[in-house]
Design a protein around this motif. Structure first.
Motif, PDB file in Angstrom:
ATOM      1  N   LYS A 143      -0.230  -5.024 -10.312  1.00 35.12           N
ATOM      2  CA  LYS A 143      -0.571  -3.599 -10.398  1.00 35.12           C
ATOM      3  C   LYS A 143       0.517  -2.739  -9.754  1.00 35.12           C
ATOM      4  O   LYS A 143       0.819  -1.640 -10.245  1.00 35.12           O
ATOM      5  CB  LYS A 143      -1.930  -3.359  -9.744  1.00 35.12           C
ATOM      6  CG  LYS A 143      -3.097  -4.004 -10.484  1.00 35.12           C
ATOM      7  CD  LYS A 143      -4.409  -3.771  -9.773  1.00 35.12           C
ATOM      8  CE  LYS A 143      -5.563  -4.503 -10.462  1.00 35.12           C
ATOM      9  NZ  LYS A 143      -5.810  -3.991 -11.829  1.00 35.12           N
ATOM     10  N   TYR A 189      -2.776  -8.076  -7.461  1.00 39.33           N
ATOM     11  CA  TYR A 189      -2.420  -6.841  -6.752  1.00 39.33           C
ATOM     12  C   TYR A 189      -0.940  -6.514  -6.963  1.00 39.33           C
ATOM     13  O   TYR A 189      -0.572  -5.370  -7.290  1.00 39.33           O
ATOM     14  CB  TYR A 189      -2.747  -6.987  -5.271  1.00 39.33           C
ATOM     15  CG  TYR A 189      -2.419  -5.786  -4.407  1.00 39.33           C
ATOM     16  CD1 TYR A 189      -2.256  -4.504  -4.940  1.00 39.33           C
ATOM     17  CD2 TYR A 189      -2.291  -5.926  -3.021  1.00 39.33           C
ATOM     18  CE1 TYR A 189      -1.977  -3.407  -4.130  1.00 39.33           C
ATOM     19  CE2 TYR A 189      -2.014  -4.839  -2.205  1.00 39.33           C
ATOM     20  CZ  TYR A 189      -1.855  -3.582  -2.774  1.00 39.33           C
ATOM     21  OH  TYR A 189      -1.569  -2.502  -1.970  1.00 39.33           O
ATOM     22  N   SER A 219       0.817  -1.210   0.000  1.00 39.74           N
ATOM     23  CA  SER A 219       0.000   0.000   0.000  1.00 39.74           C
ATOM     24  C   SER A 219       0.852   1.262   0.000  1.00 39.74           C
ATOM     25  O   SER A 219       0.379   2.339  -0.385  1.00 39.74           O
ATOM     26  CB  SER A 219      -0.943   0.007   1.210  1.00 39.74           C
ATOM     27  OG  SER A 219      -0.204  -0.012   2.425  1.00 39.74           O
ATOM     28  N   TYR A 279      -1.982   1.976  -3.175  1.00 41.54           N
ATOM     29  CA  TYR A 279      -3.113   1.483  -2.368  1.00 41.54           C
ATOM     30  C   TYR A 279      -4.069   0.716  -3.265  1.00 41.54           C
ATOM     31  O   TYR A 279      -4.361   1.127  -4.387  1.00 41.54           O
ATOM     32  CB  TYR A 279      -3.846   2.627  -1.673  1.00 41.54           C
ATOM     33  CG  TYR A 279      -4.900   2.109  -0.711  1.00 41.54           C
ATOM     34  CD1 TYR A 279      -4.532   1.664   0.547  1.00 41.54           C
ATOM     35  CD2 TYR A 279      -6.234   2.026  -1.093  1.00 41.54           C
ATOM     36  CE1 TYR A 279      -5.477   1.152   1.433  1.00 41.54           C
ATOM     37  CE2 TYR A 279      -7.186   1.519  -0.218  1.00 41.54           C
ATOM     38  CZ  TYR A 279      -6.803   1.084   1.038  1.00 41.54           C
ATOM     39  OH  TYR A 279      -7.726   0.556   1.894  1.00 41.54           O
ATOM     40  N   TYR A 280      -4.555  -0.410  -2.757  1.00 40.27           N
ATOM     41  CA  TYR A 280      -5.416  -1.274  -3.564  1.00 40.27           C
ATOM     42  C   TYR A 280      -6.872  -0.880  -3.342  1.00 40.27           C
ATOM     43  O   TYR A 280      -7.469  -1.197  -2.306  1.00 40.27           O
ATOM     44  CB  TYR A 280      -5.185  -2.734  -3.186  1.00 40.27           C
ATOM     45  CG  TYR A 280      -5.617  -3.726  -4.244  1.00 40.27           C
ATOM     46  CD1 TYR A 280      -5.721  -3.371  -5.582  1.00 40.27           C
ATOM     47  CD2 TYR A 280      -5.898  -5.051  -3.902  1.00 40.27           C
ATOM     48  CE1 TYR A 280      -6.089  -4.285  -6.549  1.00 40.27           C
ATOM     49  CE2 TYR A 280      -6.268  -5.983  -4.861  1.00 40.27           C
ATOM     50  CZ  TYR A 280      -6.362  -5.587  -6.186  1.00 40.27           C
ATOM     51  OH  TYR A 280      -6.730  -6.503  -7.150  1.00 40.27           O
ATOM     52  N   THR A 281      -7.438  -0.212  -4.317  1.00 39.06           N
ATOM     53  CA  THR A 281      -8.806   0.298  -4.175  1.00 39.06           C
ATOM     54  C   THR A 281      -9.865  -0.795  -4.231  1.00 39.06           C
ATOM     55  O   THR A 281     -11.038  -0.541  -3.938  1.00 39.06           O
ATOM     56  CB  THR A 281      -9.101   1.346  -5.258  1.00 39.06           C
ATOM     57  OG1 THR A 281      -8.864   0.771  -6.556  1.00 39.06           O
ATOM     58  CG2 THR A 281      -8.214   2.576  -5.086  1.00 39.06           C
ATOM     59  N   ASP A 282      -9.458  -2.024  -4.598  1.00 35.22           N
ATOM     60  CA  ASP A 282     -10.409  -3.138  -4.586  1.00 35.22           C
ATOM     61  C   ASP A 282     -10.788  -3.541  -3.158  1.00 35.22           C
ATOM     62  O   ASP A 282     -11.757  -4.275  -2.959  1.00 35.22           O
ATOM     63  CB  ASP A 282      -9.840  -4.355  -5.316  1.00 35.22           C
ATOM     64  CG  ASP A 282      -9.853  -4.175  -6.830  1.00 35.22           C
ATOM     65  OD1 ASP A 282      -9.906  -3.018  -7.275  1.00 35.22           O
ATOM     66  OD2 ASP A 282      -9.815  -5.177  -7.556  1.00 35.22           O
TER      67      ASP A 282
END
Length: 350
Positions: free
Chosen positions: A149, A146, A88, A92-95
């Motif tokens: 990304k 993740y 993060s 940051y993982y918006t999922d």
């Protein structure tokens, strides 16, 4: 592992293929960190009768994960990615919403399948974290997505372009891609009855399972690991170091975790590790619809075996081949067989 000259004949393998209704197979045996044998048998499509050759491309399924791991460890060596820094802090993982545990997930946790994510989120449902990251093993493709990304964010490149630049071109892997290319060279997957499955073209590139390749190309990554090419020896040692024990007989233990851990199978960075009387081996399997694959190798013995099939029955054939011709107990295969028995051979990306 037995020497290549003692490997079964084409006739013996063709008999096994007929028995298991496996239309096509392509394999490589590596000895002394060199290709000692490669063999291509059967058909790309059981109805069109096109023969498989050394250029035929398969879906490698989850054999994508170790190749991706090899690629991102270059970011680690270059100081651009810390295995133990929360992802993060890079992206940051918006999922994930309303769950602060996402801030604990690291690249090491993703590569060792301890992120807390499921293998894949249920269709049309949000992604969830099921346990404290780092607490235990639970096989997860979502974690690799993740991390993909994050790598794309750090490098400024798509997964495909990053892997081309850092792995495929340096290792001269001209038949490998995370996106759809070379349609005429691709094999069709097949159902358990031997009928072909229509090729699926519109699949977004995914570090967990969309690598298309063949055993001769895949062998270049394996040989690079055996010879210490592209990564330094310290990194390769870390990649193959057992880091988490897995639950006995379960690849994804979110739903049925018992705490009963295997004494013979662990996970390292991107690879499974099995312990036998003949020493430790690194391994992985692939399971896409209509395609099954397997890699088993030993750094200490400088050998490996890579098998790709275009059949839903492929893992049964692979298990028989390895156990019959490579000798010694194979804990990785025993572990997989328990898992597939539990799932009743349900097809999935694995």
């Amino acid at each position: 592992m037995k020497a290549a000259q003692h490997f079964p004949s084409r006739g013996e393998l063709e008999a096994l293929m007929r028995e298991r209704k496996v239309p096509g197979i392509s394999l490589v045996i590596i000895e002394n960190a060199e290709i000692a044998l490669h063999m291509e048998l059967g058909l790309k499509n059981s109805q069109k009768k096109d023969p498989i050759d050394e250029n035929t491309i398969f879906e490698t399924a989850s054999l994508s994960k170790p190749v991706f791991t090899y690629g991102i460890l270059k970011l680690v060596e270059n100081g651009k990615l810390d295995l133990d820094k929360p992802l993060s802090e890079y992206l940051y993982y918006t999922d994930i919403t309303n769950d602060q545990r996402v801030n604990f997930i690291t690249a090491r946790m993703v590569l060792t399948h301890t992120s807390g994510f499921p293998n894949w989120r249920p269709k049309n449902e949000p992604l969830k974290i099921y346990f404290q990251p780092g607490e235990r093993f639970s096989y997860s493709g979502e974690g690799f997505l993740y991390l993909q990304k994050v790598v794309e964010h750090i490098s400024g490149l798509s997964l495909e372009k990053y892997m081309l630049k850092n792995v495929f071109v340096p290792l001269k892997m001209s038949h490998s891609s995370f996106i759809w290319t070379n349609e005429s060279k691709k094999a069709n997957g097949h159902n358990s009855d031997g009928s072909p499955i229509e090729k699926v073209r519109e699949v977004p590139q995914n570090a967990a399972f969309t690598l298309h390749s063949n055993p001769l190309d895949y062998a270049k990554v394996v040989i690079a690991i055996l010879n210490g090419v592209g990564l330094n020896s310290k990194t390769i040692t870390e990649m193959l170091r057992p880091q988490i024990k897995v639950q006995e007989g379960s690849t994804n233990s979110i739903e049925n975790y018992t705490g009963q851990l295997s004494n013979s199978v662990s996970w390292s960075l991107g690879w499974g590790i099995q312990f036998t009387e003949m020493g430790d081996s690194f391994w992985h399997w692939g399971d896409n619809k209509g395609f099954k694959s397997f890699i088993l190798g030993s750094k200490s013995h400088n050998h490996a075996m890579i098998i790709f099939t275009n059949s839903s029955n492929g893992l049964m054939l692979i298990s028989e081949m390895i156990k019959k011709y490579m000798g010694a107990p194979q804990p990785s295969l025993d572990w997989l067989e328990k898992e597939y028995s539990r799932k009743n051979h349900k097809n999935s990306h694995a």
